[in-house]
Write a protein that holds these residues in place. Structure first.
Motif, PDB file in Angstrom:
ATOM      1  N   ALA A  46       0.821  -1.217   0.000  1.00 20.18           N
ATOM      2  CA  ALA A  46       0.000   0.000   0.000  1.00 20.18           C
ATOM      3  C   ALA A  46       0.853   1.264   0.000  1.00 20.18           C
ATOM      4  O   ALA A  46       0.587   2.207  -0.752  1.00 20.18           O
ATOM      5  CB  ALA A  46      -0.945  -0.007   1.200  1.00 20.18           C
ATOM      6  N   VAL A  47       1.870   1.292   0.814  1.00 21.97           N
ATOM      7  CA  VAL A  47       2.725   2.473   0.891  1.00 21.97           C
ATOM      8  C   VAL A  47       3.557   2.606  -0.385  1.00 21.97           C
ATOM      9  O   VAL A  47       3.668   3.701  -0.951  1.00 21.97           O
ATOM     10  CB  VAL A  47       3.634   2.417   2.140  1.00 21.97           C
ATOM     11  CG1 VAL A  47       4.610   3.581   2.161  1.00 21.97           C
ATOM     12  CG2 VAL A  47       2.784   2.403   3.403  1.00 21.97           C
ATOM     13  N   ARG A  49       2.830   1.545  -3.393  1.00 29.70           N
ATOM     14  CA  ARG A  49       1.943   1.998  -4.476  1.00 29.70           C
ATOM     15  C   ARG A  49       1.679   3.496  -4.362  1.00 29.70           C
ATOM     16  O   ARG A  49       1.708   4.222  -5.361  1.00 29.70           O
ATOM     17  CB  ARG A  49       0.612   1.242  -4.425  1.00 29.70           C
ATOM     18  CG  ARG A  49       0.509   0.102  -5.369  1.00 29.70           C
ATOM     19  CD  ARG A  49      -0.911  -0.429  -5.543  1.00 29.70           C
ATOM     20  NE  ARG A  49      -1.807  -0.235  -4.428  1.00 29.70           N
ATOM     21  CZ  ARG A  49      -2.017  -1.105  -3.434  1.00 29.70           C
ATOM     22  NH1 ARG A  49      -1.373  -2.239  -3.406  1.00 29.70           N
ATOM     23  NH2 ARG A  49      -2.863  -0.843  -2.463  1.00 29.70           N
ATOM     24  N   ALA A  50       1.416   3.962  -3.145  1.00 29.59           N
ATOM     25  CA  ALA A  50       1.148   5.391  -2.945  1.00 29.59           C
ATOM     26  C   ALA A  50       2.357   6.230  -3.339  1.00 29.59           C
ATOM     27  O   ALA A  50       2.214   7.276  -3.979  1.00 29.59           O
ATOM     28  CB  ALA A  50       0.754   5.656  -1.496  1.00 29.59           C
ATOM     29  N   GLN A  53       2.627   6.354  -7.104  1.00 31.82           N
ATOM     30  CA  GLN A  53       1.628   7.267  -7.660  1.00 31.82           C
ATOM     31  C   GLN A  53       2.080   8.710  -7.503  1.00 31.82           C
ATOM     32  O   GLN A  53       1.955   9.514  -8.434  1.00 31.82           O
ATOM     33  CB  GLN A  53       0.273   7.065  -6.980  1.00 31.82           C
ATOM     34  CG  GLN A  53      -0.419   5.792  -7.374  1.00 31.82           C
ATOM     35  CD  GLN A  53      -1.677   5.539  -6.567  1.00 31.82           C
ATOM     36  OE1 GLN A  53      -1.877   6.094  -5.480  1.00 31.82           O
ATOM     37  NE2 GLN A  53      -2.539   4.689  -7.092  1.00 31.82           N
ATOM     38  N   LEU A  54       2.619   9.067  -6.332  1.00 31.13           N
ATOM     39  CA  LEU A  54       3.076  10.438  -6.120  1.00 31.13           C
ATOM     40  C   LEU A  54       4.224  10.792  -7.049  1.00 31.13           C
ATOM     41  O   LEU A  54       4.317  11.929  -7.517  1.00 31.13           O
ATOM     42  CB  LEU A  54       3.482  10.649  -4.661  1.00 31.13           C
ATOM     43  CG  LEU A  54       2.330  10.723  -3.673  1.00 31.13           C
ATOM     44  CD1 LEU A  54       2.858  10.793  -2.248  1.00 31.13           C
ATOM     45  CD2 LEU A  54       1.407  11.889  -3.974  1.00 31.13           C
ATOM     46  N   GLU A 105      -9.905   9.184  -5.215  1.00 29.49           N
ATOM     47  CA  GLU A 105     -10.051   7.728  -5.253  1.00 29.49           C
ATOM     48  C   GLU A 105     -11.476   7.393  -4.813  1.00 29.49           C
ATOM     49  O   GLU A 105     -12.195   8.250  -4.293  1.00 29.49           O
ATOM     50  CB  GLU A 105      -9.064   7.081  -4.266  1.00 29.49           C
ATOM     51  CG  GLU A 105      -7.642   7.076  -4.707  1.00 29.49           C
ATOM     52  CD  GLU A 105      -7.390   6.048  -5.790  1.00 29.49           C
ATOM     53  OE1 GLU A 105      -8.121   5.056  -5.891  1.00 29.49           O
ATOM     54  OE2 GLU A 105      -6.450   6.264  -6.554  1.00 29.49           O
ATOM     55  N   GLU A 111      -7.829   5.600   1.443  1.00 34.94           N
ATOM     56  CA  GLU A 111      -7.191   6.763   0.833  1.00 34.94           C
ATOM     57  C   GLU A 111      -8.228   7.767   0.328  1.00 34.94           C
ATOM     58  O   GLU A 111      -8.100   8.966   0.549  1.00 34.94           O
ATOM     59  CB  GLU A 111      -6.291   6.351  -0.344  1.00 34.94           C
ATOM     60  CG  GLU A 111      -5.157   5.431   0.026  1.00 34.94           C
ATOM     61  CD  GLU A 111      -5.540   3.943   0.079  1.00 34.94           C
ATOM     62  OE1 GLU A 111      -4.685   3.142   0.462  1.00 34.94           O
ATOM     63  OE2 GLU A 111      -6.684   3.602  -0.253  1.00 34.94           O
ATOM     64  N   ARG A 145      -4.353  12.694  -5.910  1.00 39.30           N
ATOM     65  CA  ARG A 145      -3.699  11.704  -5.044  1.00 39.30           C
ATOM     66  C   ARG A 145      -3.360  12.267  -3.676  1.00 39.30           C
ATOM     67  O   ARG A 145      -3.292  11.539  -2.700  1.00 39.30           O
ATOM     68  CB  ARG A 145      -2.415  11.190  -5.698  1.00 39.30           C
ATOM     69  CG  ARG A 145      -2.626  10.486  -6.993  1.00 39.30           C
ATOM     70  CD  ARG A 145      -3.296   9.158  -6.782  1.00 39.30           C
ATOM     71  NE  ARG A 145      -3.478   8.496  -8.065  1.00 39.30           N
ATOM     72  CZ  ARG A 145      -4.358   7.552  -8.257  1.00 39.30           C
ATOM     73  NH1 ARG A 145      -5.125   7.143  -7.276  1.00 39.30           N
ATOM     74  NH2 ARG A 145      -4.484   7.005  -9.444  1.00 39.30           N
ATOM     75  N   HIS A 146      -3.124  13.576  -3.614  1.00 40.66           N
ATOM     76  CA  HIS A 146      -2.722  14.191  -2.350  1.00 40.66           C
ATOM     77  C   HIS A 146      -2.960  15.692  -2.472  1.00 40.66           C
ATOM     78  O   HIS A 146      -3.033  16.236  -3.575  1.00 40.66           O
ATOM     79  CB  HIS A 146      -1.240  13.901  -2.078  1.00 40.66           C
ATOM     80  CG  HIS A 146      -0.732  14.451  -0.798  1.00 40.66           C
ATOM     81  ND1 HIS A 146      -1.092  13.957   0.434  1.00 40.66           N
ATOM     82  CD2 HIS A 146       0.129  15.473  -0.552  1.00 40.66           C
ATOM     83  CE1 HIS A 146      -0.480  14.634   1.385  1.00 40.66           C
ATOM     84  NE2 HIS A 146       0.272  15.565   0.817  1.00 40.66           N
TER      85      HIS A 146
END
Length: 162
Positions: A46-47, A49-50, A53-54, A105, A111, A145-146
């Motif tokens: 999970a981390v 992948r995040a 993505q960033l 998302e 998320e 995403r953020h």
């Protein structure tokens, strides 16, 4: 993984645990935490992948104008829900009026729910948007995403008062 990476991982695991008196208990807990951290950081974690993505995101400054929940019905009777965020951005050939909509998302994911909750508290604020553009069904889709809060947009407040 080289020795320096291994040492960094062990140090991170050890410091995240805090003090433990018994050396054998400490070593076992560090091992378990190091494995957890390593697995989280892998591409399929999970981390990991995040972070990937960033890395693929482009960033830009915008002001959060608001948003709504977008519902997508499914053939089986269920539905998918996403946050649809309205942003004030610089006018361009794609956004002549300087307003853009971007999706989060799915709200059923941790998320998506966390980002949607954060966005709802940032209406009227300037933000740094991390957006990833992907191709889905031969069309481009932009996903937030953020977001980082840059404070209240004072120009927006003055414009509303006028």
């Amino acid at each position: 993984m080289d020795a320096a990476d291994r040492l960094s991982l062990v140090a991170a695991a050890a410091t995240s645990l805090g003090p433990i008196e018994d050396p054998s208990t400490f070593a076992a807990k560090v091992r378990d935490r190091a494995v957890e951290l390593y697995l989280m950081s892998r591409e399929r974690g999970a981390v990991g992948r995040a972070l990937e993505q960033l890395d693929e995101c482009r960033t830009y400054v915008a002001t959060v104008l608001g948003g709504k929940v977008e519902h997508h019905p499914l053939p089986d009777g269920g539905e998918l829900r996403r946050g649809l965020v309205r942003l004030k951005v610089a006018a361009s050939k794609y956004n002549r009026d300087g307003v853009e909509e971007i999706r989060t998302e799915l709200l059923s994911t941790d998320e998506g729910a966390a980002l949607w909750a954060r966005i709802r508290g940032l209406v009227g604020h300037r933000v740094l948007v991390y957006a990833q553009t992907e191709e889905k069904d031969s069309r481009k889709v932009k996903t937030m995403r953020h977001v980082e809060d840059l404070g209240e947009d004072r120009e927006l407040a003055r414009g509303d008062a006028a």
